[in-house]
Design an enzyme around this catalytic site. Sequence first.
Site, PDB file in Angstrom:
ATOM      1  N   CYS A  47       0.853  -1.193   0.000  1.00  0.00           N
ATOM      2  CA  CYS A  47       0.000   0.000   0.000  1.00  0.00           C
ATOM      3  C   CYS A  47       0.889   1.244   0.000  1.00  0.00           C
ATOM      4  CB  CYS A  47      -0.874  -0.031   1.257  1.00  0.00           C
ATOM      5  SG  CYS A  47      -1.806   1.469   1.585  1.00  0.00           S
ATOM      6  N   SER A  49       0.749   3.719   1.860  1.00  0.00           N
ATOM      7  CA  SER A  49       1.111   4.167   3.214  1.00  0.00           C
ATOM      8  C   SER A  49       2.442   3.552   3.664  1.00  0.00           C
ATOM      9  CB  SER A  49       0.009   3.818   4.214  1.00  0.00           C
ATOM     10  OG  SER A  49      -1.208   4.377   3.801  1.00  0.00           O
ATOM     11  N   HIS A  52       5.017   5.681   2.134  1.00  0.00           N
ATOM     12  CA  HIS A  52       5.155   6.977   2.809  1.00  0.00           C
ATOM     13  C   HIS A  52       6.191   6.874   3.942  1.00  0.00           C
ATOM     14  CE1 HIS A  52       2.016   8.800   0.570  1.00  0.00           C
ATOM     15  NE2 HIS A  52       0.971   8.424   1.291  1.00  0.00           N
ATOM     16  N   HIS A  68       0.844  -3.678   6.286  1.00  0.00           N
ATOM     17  CA  HIS A  68      -0.345  -3.527   7.136  1.00  0.00           C
ATOM     18  C   HIS A  68      -1.621  -3.962   6.422  1.00  0.00           C
ATOM     19  CE1 HIS A  68      -0.193   0.061   4.681  1.00  0.00           C
ATOM     20  NE2 HIS A  68      -1.510   0.101   4.831  1.00  0.00           N
ATOM     21  N   CYS A 175      -6.718  -3.263   4.455  1.00  0.00           N
ATOM     22  CA  CYS A 175      -6.494  -1.816   4.294  1.00  0.00           C
ATOM     23  C   CYS A 175      -7.218  -1.248   3.080  1.00  0.00           C
ATOM     24  CB  CYS A 175      -5.016  -1.456   4.244  1.00  0.00           C
ATOM     25  SG  CYS A 175      -4.804   0.332   4.042  1.00  0.00           S
TER      26      CYS A 175
HETATM   27  P1  PAD Z   1      -1.475   4.915  -5.184  1.00  0.00           P
HETATM   28  O1  PAD Z   1      -0.134   5.518  -5.230  1.00  0.00           O
HETATM   29  O2  PAD Z   1      -1.693   3.556  -5.734  1.00  0.00           O
HETATM   30  O3  PAD Z   1      -2.536   5.899  -5.902  1.00  0.00           O
HETATM   31  C1  PAD Z   1      -2.418   7.296  -5.936  1.00  0.00           C
HETATM   32  C2  PAD Z   1      -2.899   7.778  -7.312  1.00  0.00           C
HETATM   33  O4  PAD Z   1      -2.879   9.204  -7.311  1.00  0.00           O
HETATM   34  C3  PAD Z   1      -2.017   7.325  -8.477  1.00  0.00           C
HETATM   35  O5  PAD Z   1      -2.812   6.718  -9.464  1.00  0.00           O
HETATM   36  C4  PAD Z   1      -1.364   8.628  -8.973  1.00  0.00           C
HETATM   37  O6  PAD Z   1      -1.148   8.635 -10.381  1.00  0.00           O
HETATM   38  C5  PAD Z   1      -2.403   9.657  -8.564  1.00  0.00           C
HETATM   39  N1  PAD Z   1      -1.858  11.015  -8.403  1.00  0.00           N
HETATM   40  C6  PAD Z   1      -0.680  11.375  -7.829  1.00  0.00           C
HETATM   41  N2  PAD Z   1      -0.560  12.720  -7.834  1.00  0.00           N
HETATM   42  C7  PAD Z   1      -1.675  13.226  -8.419  1.00  0.00           C
HETATM   43  C8  PAD Z   1      -2.141  14.540  -8.703  1.00  0.00           C
HETATM   44  N3  PAD Z   1      -1.432  15.605  -8.369  1.00  0.00           N
HETATM   45  N4  PAD Z   1      -3.354  14.674  -9.307  1.00  0.00           N
HETATM   46  C9  PAD Z   1      -4.093  13.597  -9.652  1.00  0.00           C
HETATM   47  N5  PAD Z   1      -3.697  12.315  -9.406  1.00  0.00           N
HETATM   48  C10 PAD Z   1      -2.512  12.130  -8.783  1.00  0.00           C
HETATM   49  O7  PAD Z   1      -1.902   4.974  -3.646  1.00  0.00           O
HETATM   50  P2  PAD Z   1      -3.017   4.159  -2.798  1.00  0.00           P
HETATM   51  O8  PAD Z   1      -4.276   4.064  -3.582  1.00  0.00           O
HETATM   52  O9  PAD Z   1      -2.392   2.927  -2.204  1.00  0.00           O
HETATM   53  O10 PAD Z   1      -3.215   5.183  -1.583  1.00  0.00           O
HETATM   54  C11 PAD Z   1      -3.736   6.477  -1.822  1.00  0.00           C
HETATM   55  C12 PAD Z   1      -3.593   7.352  -0.587  1.00  0.00           C
HETATM   56  O11 PAD Z   1      -4.434   6.852   0.454  1.00  0.00           O
HETATM   57  C13 PAD Z   1      -2.184   7.393  -0.005  1.00  0.00           C
HETATM   58  O12 PAD Z   1      -1.888   8.698   0.472  1.00  0.00           O
HETATM   59  C14 PAD Z   1      -2.275   6.432   1.156  1.00  0.00           C
HETATM   60  O13 PAD Z   1      -1.295   6.673   2.138  1.00  0.00           O
HETATM   61  C15 PAD Z   1      -3.662   6.738   1.636  1.00  0.00           C
HETATM   62  C16 PAD Z   1      -4.276   5.683   2.523  1.00  0.00           C
HETATM   63  N6  PAD Z   1      -5.047   6.089   3.552  1.00  0.00           N
HETATM   64  C17 PAD Z   1      -5.618   5.195   4.383  1.00  0.00           C
HETATM   65  C18 PAD Z   1      -6.516   5.670   5.473  1.00  0.00           C
HETATM   66  O14 PAD Z   1      -6.827   4.894   6.373  1.00  0.00           O
HETATM   67  N7  PAD Z   1      -6.992   6.923   5.387  1.00  0.00           N
HETATM   68  C19 PAD Z   1      -5.420   3.840   4.211  1.00  0.00           C
HETATM   69  C20 PAD Z   1      -4.653   3.423   3.130  1.00  0.00           C
HETATM   70  C21 PAD Z   1      -4.063   4.341   2.293  1.00  0.00           C
HETATM   71 ZN    ZN Z   2      -2.764   0.889   3.632  1.00  0.00          ZN
END
Ligand code: PAD
Ligand code: ZN
Length: 375
Positions: A47, A49, A52, A68, A175
């Site tokens: 993921c 995260s 990050h 996770h 997740c």
């Molecule tokens: P990912 O990297 O697979 O997807 C992110 C997407 O955003 C990609 O397709 C990128 O091309 C696109 N992107 C990047 N920059 C831009 C921009 N400026 N404009 C438009 N599109 C853009 O990530 P993911 O889907 O695994 O996770 C997404 C986020 O969610 C990430 O920050 C992660 O840490 C967070 C998350 N939060 C929780 C929670 O509990 N809130 C849980 C899991 C993940």
């Molecule tokens: Zn996650």
Amino acid sequence: MTTAGKVIKCKAAVLWEINQPLSIEEIEVAAPKANEVRIKIAATGICRSDDHVISGTLTYKLPVILGHEAAGIVESIGEGVTSVKPGDKVIPLFNPQCKKCNVCKHPNGNLCTSNDLTCNTGTLKDGTSRFTCRGKTIHHFLGISTFSEYTVVDEVSVVKIDSSSPLEKVCLVGCGFSTGYGSAVKVAKVTPGSTCVVFGLGGVGLSTIIGCKSAGASRIIGVDINKDKFAKAKEVGATECISPLDYKKPIQDVLVEMTNDGIDFSFEVIGNLETMTAALLSCNKAFGVCVIVGVPPNVSNLSINPMLLLTGRTWKGAIFGGFKSKDEVPKLVSDILAKKFKLDPLITHASTLDKINEGFDMLRSGKSIRTVLTL
Ligand code: PAD
Ligand code: ZN
């Protein structure tokens, strides 16, 4: 020969320093203490995260075993554990549910006070680690550390799931799927016939689209700078997709025009301050709801004009889709077994722990949605 009560030597991916590749090491995993559970991890997803932490965007104690989003089988339990037993299929919970704290007792919140996202101890609840490697103590990540063949978690951080669950798929319930899906159905409470916009079409954003669709949204607009993500977004329910790079004006202005002032629900699923502002501005000023799902960079602030909220917008966010994890994860798994949702479109690559760094490279370059490692 039983391993219960003994130290287990196994393979794990260790992050020694930020901005370095993960290192596959032989580690020692101590036996679970009272109220702890040792799990043999079967499958774990990669993921953003986790990335990050590698990039230093999310600060965590090092050295650490990340991971996770996983599923596994209970190997042994410590004294006093009653909710799982050896042999049970389980999902580790990065956001625990103790059922005793003020948040767990509240009908709405889900950020149990024993979570390690905000507490950042890098240990289990008793303040110590069960991992060592080359004589050094290794930290736990969010109480679960799933990039390891074996891990130890507190009982509050694990839940039993249906014995027929395919672990290499349902690991995403740990997740990405639950976070995105819950952000739509539980946090935003998307309504039938509504218009939604999802910024970021990774594994979590696509799961948000699945949630918007299942809640009956009639128009779902996907936004991403990588157009390779559009086909999959449409496959899971987006009705149209746009790239901010194709427009001269700010994307929020484009969206407001496209929807005649009427975006009901917007979601930021990237973790970028600029798109968080764009998501807020793109929802209707009188009744729009904007949900922050992406994890923002450490120590950064957004400055907004309060008038944007005074007019009637709602701005909110949640970890893990707002779901109380112990209660909801087994139900989500049952829904998947009953074919209410398909996780297959989210899983683009299968790999092994040895190739974990290649899996991260594919996430960074936008080539994968989810890579699932089998251990
Ligand atoms: P990912 O990297 O697979 O997807 C992110 C997407 O955003 C990609 O397709 C990128 O091309 C696109 N992107 C990047 N920059 C831009 C921009 N400026 N404009 C438009 N599109 C853009 O990530 P993911 O889907 O695994 O996770 C997404 C986020 O969610 C990430 O920050 C992660 O840490 C967070 C998350 N939060 C929780 C929670 O509990 N809130 C849980 C899991 C993940
Ligand atoms: Zn996650």
